[in-house]
Structure formats: structure tokens, C-alpha cells
Design a protein around this motif. Structure first.
Motif, PDB file in Angstrom:
ATOM      1  N   TRP A  11      38.506  35.286  43.889  1.00 23.20           N
ATOM      2  CA  TRP A  11      39.257  34.307  43.444  1.00 23.20           C
ATOM      3  C   TRP A  11      38.475  32.885  43.095  1.00 23.20           C
ATOM      4  O   TRP A  11      37.746  32.548  44.009  1.00 23.20           O
ATOM      5  N   HIS A  12      38.291  32.775  41.889  1.00 17.43           N
ATOM      6  CA  HIS A  12      37.317  31.196  41.255  1.00 17.43           C
ATOM      7  C   HIS A  12      38.731  30.231  41.451  1.00 17.43           C
ATOM      8  O   HIS A  12      39.564  30.191  40.655  1.00 17.43           O
ATOM      9  N   SER A  18      41.827  31.993  39.556  1.00 12.45           N
ATOM     10  CA  SER A  18      41.518  33.070  38.478  1.00 12.45           C
ATOM     11  C   SER A  18      40.821  34.272  39.281  1.00 12.45           C
ATOM     12  O   SER A  18      40.120  34.051  40.122  1.00 12.45           O
ATOM     13  N   LEU A  35      38.538  37.086  39.985  1.00 13.46           N
ATOM     14  CA  LEU A  35      37.170  37.563  39.326  1.00 13.46           C
ATOM     15  C   LEU A  35      37.095  39.041  39.545  1.00 13.46           C
ATOM     16  O   LEU A  35      36.481  39.809  38.969  1.00 13.46           O
ATOM     17  N   HIS A  80      35.943  45.182  37.759  1.00 16.35           N
ATOM     18  CA  HIS A  80      35.896  44.075  37.344  1.00 16.35           C
ATOM     19  C   HIS A  80      35.568  44.274  35.776  1.00 16.35           C
ATOM     20  O   HIS A  80      35.435  45.220  35.299  1.00 16.35           O
ATOM     21  N   THR A  81      35.377  43.070  35.101  1.00 22.94           N
ATOM     22  CA  THR A  81      35.239  43.094  33.457  1.00 22.94           C
ATOM     23  C   THR A  81      33.793  42.191  33.205  1.00 22.94           C
ATOM     24  O   THR A  81      33.661  41.310  33.565  1.00 22.94           O
ATOM     25  N   TYR A 104      29.661  30.432  39.825  1.00 25.53           N
ATOM     26  CA  TYR A 104      31.119  30.585  39.777  1.00 25.53           C
ATOM     27  C   TYR A 104      31.761  29.403  40.373  1.00 25.53           C
ATOM     28  O   TYR A 104      33.378  29.378  40.200  1.00 25.53           O
ATOM     29  N   ALA A 144      41.418  44.329  31.530  1.00 31.04           N
ATOM     30  CA  ALA A 144      40.306  43.674  31.233  1.00 31.04           C
ATOM     31  C   ALA A 144      40.420  42.759  29.862  1.00 31.04           C
ATOM     32  O   ALA A 144      40.155  43.601  29.040  1.00 31.04           O
ATOM     33  N   ASP A 152      39.426  39.583  27.408  1.00 27.19           N
ATOM     34  CA  ASP A 152      38.998  38.302  26.921  1.00 27.19           C
ATOM     35  C   ASP A 152      38.199  37.789  28.182  1.00 27.19           C
ATOM     36  O   ASP A 152      37.953  36.786  28.613  1.00 27.19           O
ATOM     37  N   ASP A 153      37.314  38.808  28.721  1.00 31.45           N
ATOM     38  CA  ASP A 153      36.570  38.566  29.919  1.00 31.45           C
ATOM     39  C   ASP A 153      37.143  38.428  30.974  1.00 31.45           C
ATOM     40  O   ASP A 153      36.633  37.748  32.366  1.00 31.45           O
ATOM     41  N   ASP A 154      38.682  38.445  31.291  1.00 33.66           N
ATOM     42  CA  ASP A 154      39.383  38.116  32.379  1.00 33.66           C
ATOM     43  C   ASP A 154      40.267  39.245  32.947  1.00 33.66           C
ATOM     44  O   ASP A 154      40.410  40.258  32.432  1.00 33.66           O
ATOM     45  N   LEU A 191      43.011  41.028  34.830  1.00 34.26           N
ATOM     46  CA  LEU A 191      44.511  40.584  35.173  1.00 34.26           C
ATOM     47  C   LEU A 191      45.379  41.961  35.733  1.00 34.26           C
ATOM     48  O   LEU A 191      44.973  43.089  35.419  1.00 34.26           O
TER      49      LEU A 191
END
Length: 240
Positions: free
Chosen positions: A24-25, A33, A35, A50-51, A72, A126, A128-130, A132
Motif C-alpha cells: 500500500w502507498h 492506495s 500498489l 499489478h497494473t 513511491y 486495473a 486508470d493505472d490503479d 482495485l
């Protein structure tokens, strides 16, 4: 399996979930968020989700050492976090792993997977580069653009029992081979119902489960419920 080997959804089917690792970031007072996610699967080892940009990447490999703080910020790594939806399925095999696509006026791309277990399912997305994780929550307007090919337009039974089996086609035209024998159900994707086309890259395992009964007969409705498939309202169903 070697580290950093690319995997596909079919590689995950029937593998038991042993452990979950997340990173997590954490930045100031903002919500952490996600990661990276690692699912530790029996027979595969850690699978890294991951994305890298557009879409979801699946690769083998253990959680790495310390992250670059310059890139990060503060990162926290947590094993088996209780508030992450997939952790509730620890000890269960993955019954199915199916692609979720994102479609809008600007394009069509693979946006994630739905992992089904005996007791429920979770979506790994994945966007918007996030990265979820979604259990049963509605994600708002984005839901209208998420599509999973699980609705059948046509089903033809090819054997009644030992095994019970069907040829099926989804509303998008994808051919599926449905089979149940010795208490084991499976759904396979192939280019067509012609067995000579079943050995290529377009073939893969969608779903597999064992109900422990050693049975050889199952009704179509029960099979579809177990497999996470459903009939379209105007579906054509033939006894063969």
C-alpha cells in the motif's frame, strides 16, 4: 514456474489460495492506495497482480525487497489483510477466473478478472493505472463499461449423463464446452465445437470444481449456477 513468468487466467483455475500479500502507498492523511497484490496459490507459488499501465498484469514472483521511496513515498506491506475482499477465501480453490473488459467509445481493453470461489467472488480491476479489489460493491458509472462474457445465447446438450455435457455459445459468439462427470464440473473455451481446433492458444480452462458427490448427471440450471453462467432471456436451449 520461474520468477517473472507471464500467467493467464486459466493458470489460476483450481489452485487453492494459501496466503494474500498486499503493498500500500501511504501518503499523509490520504486513504492508502493499493500498489500490488500477490496471491500465493498451491502449485504456482506467489502470483503478482499489478497494473503497469492499461490492463492487469499477472506474473510469477515473490514480493520484492524495499521499494524506492523516491518513486513511491511510504509503502506498507501486509500479509493476509482482513479488510481486503480476497482474504475471506483463504483455503479455497479458485473455481473460475474470467476476463473483465472495459468498453467505451474510445476503445476496448482487458480491465481485470473475476475470481470465483465456492463461497463467493471478487473482482480484480486495473483502471486508470490503479489496482482495485471489488467484492459486491457497485463502482458507480464505470460499471456500465465493464463486461464479462458469461451470458449464453445458445446451448445444445450432447450427452445426458456420465458425462452430462453441452456445447454452448455466449452472446458474443464465444464457444464453450460444458462437462460434468464424477462430481467434477468444467467449462472450457475453444475456437469452435470442432475438436480439431482445441489445441491452440485460443483454448483455455474457464472453470473447474469438484462437488464431492462422484455424480455423473446434473441439470443444466444447476450446472450454470455452479459455473457462474446464465442464459440470455431469449436463449435457444436444445436437448441435442
Amino acid at each position: 514456474m520461474t520468477d517473472d513468468e507471464q500467467l493467464f487466467a486459466g493458470n489460476l483455475v483450481s489452485k487453492r489460495l494459501l496466503r494474500v500479500t498486499t503493498s500500500w502507498h501511504v501518503s499523509g492523511e490520504a486513504e492508502p492506495s493499493l500498489l500490488h497484490l500477490w496471491l500465493h496459490l498451491e502449485g504456482l507459488g506467489p502470483v503478482h497482480f499489478h497494473t503497469p499501465g492499461t490492463g492487469l498484469s499477472l506474473r510469477t514472483g515473490r514480493p520484492p525487497g524495499p521499494y524506492s521511496m523516491e518513486r513511491y513515498g511510504d509503502v506498507v506491506v501486509v500479509d493476509d489483510p482482513p479488510d481486503v475482499p480476497v482474504t475471506r477465501f483463504l483455503g479455497e480453490p479458485i473455481r473460475s477466473a474470467r476476463e473483465i473488459r472495459y468498453r467505451d467509445a474510445h476503445g476496448d481493453f482487458p480491465a481485470g478478472l473475476t475470481l470465483r470461489f465456492a463461497t463467493g467472488s471478487v473482482r480484480l480491476l486495473a483502471l486508470d493505472d490503479d489496482l482495485l479489489l471489488a467484492h459486491d460493491q457497485h463502482l458507480g458509472p464505470v460499471e456500465a463499461h465493464l463486461h464479462e462474457d458469461t451470458v449464453l445465447a445458445r446451448v445444445v446438450q450432447t450427452c445426458g449423463e456420465c458425462p452430462s455435457q453441452w456445447d454452448a455459445w455466449t452472446t458474443s459468439g464465444q464457444y464453450l464446452y460444458l462437462r460434468y462427470r464424477h462430481g467434477e464440473g468444467s467449462v472450457e473455451q475453444h475456437p469452435s465445437e470442432d475438436c480439431d481446433t482445441w489445441d491452440g492458444e485460443e483454448s483455455s480452462l474457464w472453470t473447474q470444481w469438484d462437488d464431492g458427490t462422484d455424480g455423473g448427471h446434473i441439470e443444466l440450471a444447476d450446472f450454470l449456477a455452479a459455473a457462474g453462467l446464465r442464459l440470455a432471456p431469449d436463449a435457444q436451449v436444445s436437448p441435442g
